[in-house]
Design a protein around this motif. Sequence first.
Motif, PDB file in Angstrom:
ATOM      1  N   ALA A 150      11.616   3.814  -3.800  1.00 49.02           N
ATOM      2  CA  ALA A 150      10.420   4.466  -3.290  1.00 49.02           C
ATOM      3  C   ALA A 150      10.495   4.525  -1.760  1.00 49.02           C
ATOM      4  O   ALA A 150      11.364   3.916  -1.146  1.00 49.02           O
ATOM      5  CB  ALA A 150       9.180   3.699  -3.743  1.00 49.02           C
ATOM      6  N   ASN A 202       3.758   2.278  -1.023  1.00 45.54           N
ATOM      7  CA  ASN A 202       4.834   3.181  -1.457  1.00 45.54           C
ATOM      8  C   ASN A 202       4.331   4.595  -1.719  1.00 45.54           C
ATOM      9  O   ASN A 202       3.252   4.797  -2.274  1.00 45.54           O
ATOM     10  CB  ASN A 202       5.472   2.662  -2.756  1.00 45.54           C
ATOM     11  CG  ASN A 202       6.577   1.651  -2.507  1.00 45.54           C
ATOM     12  OD1 ASN A 202       6.864   0.825  -3.346  1.00 45.54           O
ATOM     13  ND2 ASN A 202       7.228   1.732  -1.356  1.00 45.54           N
ATOM     14  N   GLY A 245      11.236   6.631  -7.572  1.00 44.22           N
ATOM     15  CA  GLY A 245      10.497   5.528  -6.962  1.00 44.22           C
ATOM     16  C   GLY A 245       9.556   4.794  -7.869  1.00 44.22           C
ATOM     17  O   GLY A 245       9.234   3.633  -7.639  1.00 44.22           O
ATOM     18  N   LEU A 268       7.066  -4.127  -3.694  1.00 44.99           N
ATOM     19  CA  LEU A 268       7.768  -3.612  -2.513  1.00 44.99           C
ATOM     20  C   LEU A 268       9.104  -4.321  -2.332  1.00 44.99           C
ATOM     21  O   LEU A 268      10.051  -3.759  -1.807  1.00 44.99           O
ATOM     22  CB  LEU A 268       6.909  -3.829  -1.259  1.00 44.99           C
ATOM     23  CG  LEU A 268       5.589  -3.058  -1.207  1.00 44.99           C
ATOM     24  CD1 LEU A 268       4.724  -3.569  -0.066  1.00 44.99           C
ATOM     25  CD2 LEU A 268       5.828  -1.574  -1.068  1.00 44.99           C
ATOM     26  N   SER A 313       9.510   1.013  -9.233  1.00 49.74           N
ATOM     27  CA  SER A 313       8.922  -0.179  -8.621  1.00 49.74           C
ATOM     28  C   SER A 313       7.613  -0.562  -9.284  1.00 49.74           C
ATOM     29  O   SER A 313       7.071  -1.632  -9.034  1.00 49.74           O
ATOM     30  CB  SER A 313       8.693   0.053  -7.125  1.00 49.74           C
ATOM     31  OG  SER A 313       7.849   1.172  -6.922  1.00 49.74           O
ATOM     32  N   ASN A 342      14.745  -0.859  -3.778  1.00 48.20           N
ATOM     33  CA  ASN A 342      13.606  -0.056  -4.176  1.00 48.20           C
ATOM     34  C   ASN A 342      13.776   1.400  -3.732  1.00 48.20           C
ATOM     35  O   ASN A 342      13.872   1.673  -2.543  1.00 48.20           O
ATOM     36  CB  ASN A 342      12.353  -0.657  -3.540  1.00 48.20           C
ATOM     37  CG  ASN A 342      11.091  -0.052  -4.083  1.00 48.20           C
ATOM     38  OD1 ASN A 342      11.098   1.062  -4.582  1.00 48.20           O
ATOM     39  ND2 ASN A 342      10.002  -0.793  -3.992  1.00 48.20           N
ATOM     40  N   GLY A 392       8.734   3.742   1.878  1.00 52.97           N
ATOM     41  CA  GLY A 392       7.701   2.931   2.509  1.00 52.97           C
ATOM     42  C   GLY A 392       6.880   3.744   3.497  1.00 52.97           C
ATOM     43  O   GLY A 392       7.418   4.561   4.241  1.00 52.97           O
ATOM     44  N   GLN A 411       9.316   2.248   6.212  1.00 53.23           N
ATOM     45  CA  GLN A 411      10.580   2.128   5.486  1.00 53.23           C
ATOM     46  C   GLN A 411      11.495   1.125   6.182  1.00 53.23           C
ATOM     47  O   GLN A 411      12.190   0.340   5.538  1.00 53.23           O
ATOM     48  CB  GLN A 411      11.260   3.492   5.384  1.00 53.23           C
ATOM     49  CG  GLN A 411      12.559   3.479   4.575  1.00 53.23           C
ATOM     50  CD  GLN A 411      12.344   3.053   3.139  1.00 53.23           C
ATOM     51  OE1 GLN A 411      11.405   3.503   2.486  1.00 53.23           O
ATOM     52  NE2 GLN A 411      13.192   2.154   2.642  1.00 53.23           N
TER      53      GLN A 411
END
Lengths: 240, 262
Positions: free
Chosen positions: A32, A76, B243, B125, B246, A30, A34, A49
Amino acid sequence: MKVSTRKCTFTFTSHFLESPIRNANFFCRNPAVGFACKKQPSESFSYGQGLLDKIWNSKELSKTDYNDVVQEGVYNLIDGGATDPFGIATALASGAREVFCVNAIDEIAKVDVHFTSPLNRIGPLKPLDLFQPLDEKIASDRDTVELELNSAGSVKKVQFETIKVKTVKNDFFGIEAGREVTLHVFSALHKDLETFDMVSGNVESFGELGEYIEDIMMILSSDDNKVTVDKMLNALKNSQ
Amino acid sequence: MAKQCVSGQEKGTVRKTFYVDYGKRFDALTQAIMATPDPKKSSIDIANLEDQVATIAGVKLFAAYAKLSTEDGSQFSWYSLTEFLLGPDISEATLGSEVQDWCKGKSWNIISTGVTPSGPLRNYLWVNWPDSNKQLSYNVVRAEWAFEFVPLLVPVIFSTVLGYPAAATPLPEINDMSKKIQIKHYGDVKKSFFDPLGIGSKVSSFFRPPVSAKGMQPMTNSQNSFADMPIVGPVAASSAAVGFASLLGEKATALLCEGLNA
């Protein structure tokens, strides 16, 4: 367009979607970031993250990790998304009454997106809703000047515009309704390069960007545009 | 450059200056990085990247940096890449670190975007590959007006006064909307005895009850400043343009697990 990997094939019709998917695939995870919103500020990124990294590495979701995600409010964060094209909202949030913005490329997100419309009142663009609608009266108050391009070869339009506007209430940035704001917009549009080219470095040579900058400088320093440039400089000098 | 231009020097001077001083060195650095033997070629196939990923210069450059940022064996993510690009001196700094005199007192504001899907939408996630029944996702609801629309993307602001860690933040740390948002996480942490393949879980995924509801507000403590936050966090968040993949569903997220060389 078709996106292929060794095991999967998905078809998308939009170039906008295609590249992120390809890039994301390259990440193997992923892409993105965290964020653990319940943690102390000093730990909220590294913890959030780190926890997601741990889960991706272990390839399993343990009950402990799951509970930690829930307890620390991990979610995210991605880019400025739909909220960072101009930074006008942050300027207003800090109390500005006069804003000068540079609008280099405008095919997807012009300053106009900040004026209330039925679309951004209810849709995902709602955070961008900053100013009352552009009615006839306001439109007549728009002072728009196109600068002489002279021999510039890389740009198609260079423009300076001043608009008198009023804010609308915006919960996302903490902006109150009814504030009178003077908005200055300087635009210098390249003939060929568009947003995606600019942000991805999709140019033949970085020299292209140099030519672009040079042309803008030539236009701004031309005697033909002196009156307009003086007006721009005064706006910068006297902005509140 | 502006002085050169205004002084009427021959057209081409500015372009040349820009290219020689910045573009050419950047090009040379990129080429040098890409020519470096790849110690992790088994996991990231740089040589064939052009065919497998894309043909644009930006992606090639990105791939080159990715290679360098994982040479020490660390896990690759957008966060780790940003940390690498910033270098140790910057990435270890915080928003309230000592700053140079010229910028003391200026406000520094970084905007990122919280991913806030609602209704049947989820943000993933983590998703296992190939068993996408194993996953971790969330969506949000508004606490006060449950049926009011929540935008898919909500701005999140990090701001501080440079050089004054104890000063109040110049912009709101979190917007009013986010204070009214609750996060609901969904996760599959064990298989059902009656449905070991997770078929039922997959079919009924839209109807799973929320496991928890927590506010999105980051400040649950009395420390009302982001000055202690390492710079790398907000910088990474503010630039993670890819991102939103997701958000494209569990299949897209599962695809991320597979990787190019799985």
